[in-house]
Scaffold this active site. Structure first.
Site, PDB file in Angstrom:
ATOM      1  N   SER A 185       0.836  -1.404   0.117  1.00 27.65           N
ATOM      2  CA  SER A 185      -0.204  -0.199   0.029  1.00 27.65           C
ATOM      3  C   SER A 185       0.745   0.886   0.502  1.00 27.65           C
ATOM      4  O   SER A 185       1.863   1.501  -0.708  1.00 27.65           O
ATOM      5  CB  SER A 185      -0.780   0.180   1.284  1.00 27.65           C
ATOM      6  N   ASP A 397      -8.466  -5.450  -4.933  1.00 25.70           N
ATOM      7  CA  ASP A 397      -8.404  -4.537  -4.606  1.00 25.70           C
ATOM      8  C   ASP A 397      -9.184  -3.118  -4.470  1.00 25.70           C
ATOM      9  O   ASP A 397      -9.687  -2.875  -5.584  1.00 25.70           O
ATOM     10  CB  ASP A 397      -6.556  -4.215  -4.244  1.00 25.70           C
ATOM     11  N   HIS A 437      -7.307  -5.799  -0.483  1.00 23.82           N
ATOM     12  CA  HIS A 437      -6.172  -4.831  -0.357  1.00 23.82           C
ATOM     13  C   HIS A 437      -5.538  -5.220   0.855  1.00 23.82           C
ATOM     14  O   HIS A 437      -4.869  -5.171   1.759  1.00 23.82           O
ATOM     15  CB  HIS A 437      -6.332  -3.782   0.046  1.00 23.82           C
TER      16      HIS A 437
END
Length: 521
Positions: A185, A397, A437
């Site tokens: 991320s 995601d 994610h």
């Protein structure tokens, strides 16, 4: 003799330390540390299974973490200017293998990722992590302080790495042989920043679900809010309806890859017709949508264009929309987006989301403070020094579009005039179907990227081990193995995720749970 016996009873820890060279070395380590701009807060021996003390950790970052191995934990402040500093931790394990690794952050940073430190230490890596230069997942510390913003934009990981390497060399007589990076991320963005700006920092970089197109990702949150509207709009789409929309998208796209498994292998090959969900007069509003709502869905699931007509950010992944509802489709602007515009773009606490326009997105991109965008495709310096870049992104995601990782790969190919076979020498990107994610999701998303995604039942599924094999043994990963785990932690099935630009097709003869029934084409 009697006194010694009494002392040994009264001070068992001291007696143990006297007979344990590793613990003794840790107890004495603080006296050896003399590094510029570093203020040591604590040095402590932590035994395997012991809870990590959170006494000096920011309250918003406190988490329950038990040490996976015996280690020496160093906590410190690293000054980066007269107006900024990093909170950092170094975990130096007893089972050291001669390898160093730095970890990254998440969101708007603000917390040391102690679970990542623990994961790496478990496999014998000396590891370091910082809080990105401020406390908590918020942009408010950037207000009127460009130095704190510089830490978040690019400086924190590099400075933490420099100090972490020095500590590793001080603590272990043999120093370190190889250096690595692990992040997802925001940590993925930081990994790409390191490759682009500090190519000599690491031998191998693992960058997952990267927020590298950071400014436009932030603005995308505003675009999605504008596309779906306020909560009191008559055509507002509730979270329950987004679940219905998700089910229809999966129904239309699932078999494109040849297997009916509830997973869209590659959203780029999916073209759902949302209008199929429009109510026909015989269905109720809980299982269908209006024409106006269908138009909103189509806008939300389209590319985000800037005012000059260029694509600022690619569309949301088909298959991730239900989970996106709680973030982007709530009727309010995504909190991280609003904070960035308030505290960075306009530097004005009175700014509010109703003032956002496409011109705001243009302004944000023009500012690009400290080149926080990690989208520079010229990574020749990293390639030429022998570095290896392993990237992954979940196709489910709900926060960061996996298409953005594809776009960056293509940008690199164009900039370096390199065919996939040439990029494979140092840069490999894997699409992980069914991964949300950085993890979770409905597919075989456990690829060993951190705690909670690694199982001893499949020790070969470990990203750190994969990267070590590539860097140190020349064994580049041809595919990325991933496990789908049951609730009890047992493995339901494994899938071999393809190296981009290839994608998976189910060709049989086995069913979708058979990893050998899939072919990368």
């Amino acid at each position: 003799m009697k006194v010694a016996s009494l002392l040994s009873l009264a001070l068992p820890g001291a007696a143990l330390a006297a007979t344990d060279p590793f613990q003794s070395r840790c107890n004495e380590f603080q006296n050896k540390i003399d590094i510029a701009n570093v203020t040591v807060r604590s040095v402590a021996y932590v035994a395997a299974g012991q809870n990590i003390s959170q006494a000096e950790v920011a309250s918003v970052c406190k988490a329950s973490v038990q040490a996976s191995v015996d280690l020496c934990r160093v906590t410190m402040n690293i000054s980066t200017s007269d107006r900024s500093h990093l909170w950092a931790e170094a975990w130096l394990p007893r089972n050291y293998t001669g390898r160093f690794v730095s970890t990254g952050n998440g969101g708007l940073a603000g917390c040391v990722q102690e679970t990542d430190l623990n994961f790496a230490a478990n496999f014998g890596f000396a590891t370091v992590g910082t809080n990105g230069g401020h406390d908590g997942d918020t942009a408010k510390y950037f207000l009127n302080n460009s130095e704190v913003l510089a830490d978040f934009a690019y400086r924190s990981v590099h400075e933490g790495t420099v100090v972490g390497k020095q500590l590793t060399q001080l603590f272990y007589d043999e120093g370190y042989n190889y250096s690595y990076y692990l992040g997802c991320s925001t940590g993925g963005r930081q990994g790409y920043q390191q490759v682009q700006r500090f190519p000599d920092d690491y031998d191998g970089v693992i960058a997952g679900s990267a927020a590298m197109n950071f400014i436009n990702l932030i603005s995308w949150g505003a675009f999605l809010w504008k596309a779906t509207g306020l909560a009191d709009d008559p055509d507002f789409i509730s979270a329950n309806l987004w679940s219905v929309i998700h089910q229809e998208i999966v129904r239309q796209c699932d078999l494109v890859d040849g297997a009916l498994d509830g997973i869209i292998e590659d959203p780029d090959f999916c073209a759902p017709v949302i209008e199929r969900l429009i109510c026909d007069g015989t269905t109720n509003g809980t299982s269908c949508i209006t024409g106006a709502q269908a138009a909103k869905v189509n806008r939300a699931l389209s590319d985000f264009y800037g005012p000059d007509g260029t694509v600022y950010y690619p569309r949301l992944n088909y298959g991730g929309e239900a989970d996106s509802a709680s973030l982007y489709f709530t009727g309010s602007m995504y909190s991280r987006t609003e904070e960035w515009y308030k505290y960075v773009v306009y530097n004005d606490t009175n700014w509010n989301s109703s003032q956002w326009t496409l011109e705001s997105a243009k302004l944000a991109l023009e500012q690009n403070p400290f080149n926080i965008q990690a989208f520079d495709p010229n990574i020749t310096a990293f390639r030429d020094r022998g570095g290896k870049l392993l990237s992954y992104h979940g196709t489910q995601d709900p926060i960061i579009s996996s298409t953005d990782s594809k776009l960056y790969y293509r940008r690199v190919a164009n900039a370096l005039n390199a065919a996939p076979s040439e990029l494979d020498e140092f840069y490999r990107f894997f699409q992980i179907s069914g991964m949300g994610h950085c993890g979770d999701g409905t597919g075989a998303s456990y690829i060993g990227q951190g705690y909670g995604t690694y199982t001893s039942k499949a020790p070969q599924v470990n990203l750190l081990r994969t990267m070590v094999d590539w860097v140190e043994n020349g064994k580049a990963p041809e595919y990325m193995p991933g496990n789908k785990l049951n609730a009890n932690g047992s493995i339901e099935y494994m899938r071999k995720h393809c190296r981009y630009p290839k994608h998976n097709i189910h060709t049989g003869p086995g069913n979708y749970t058979d990893p050998n029934s899939w072919t990368c084409v």
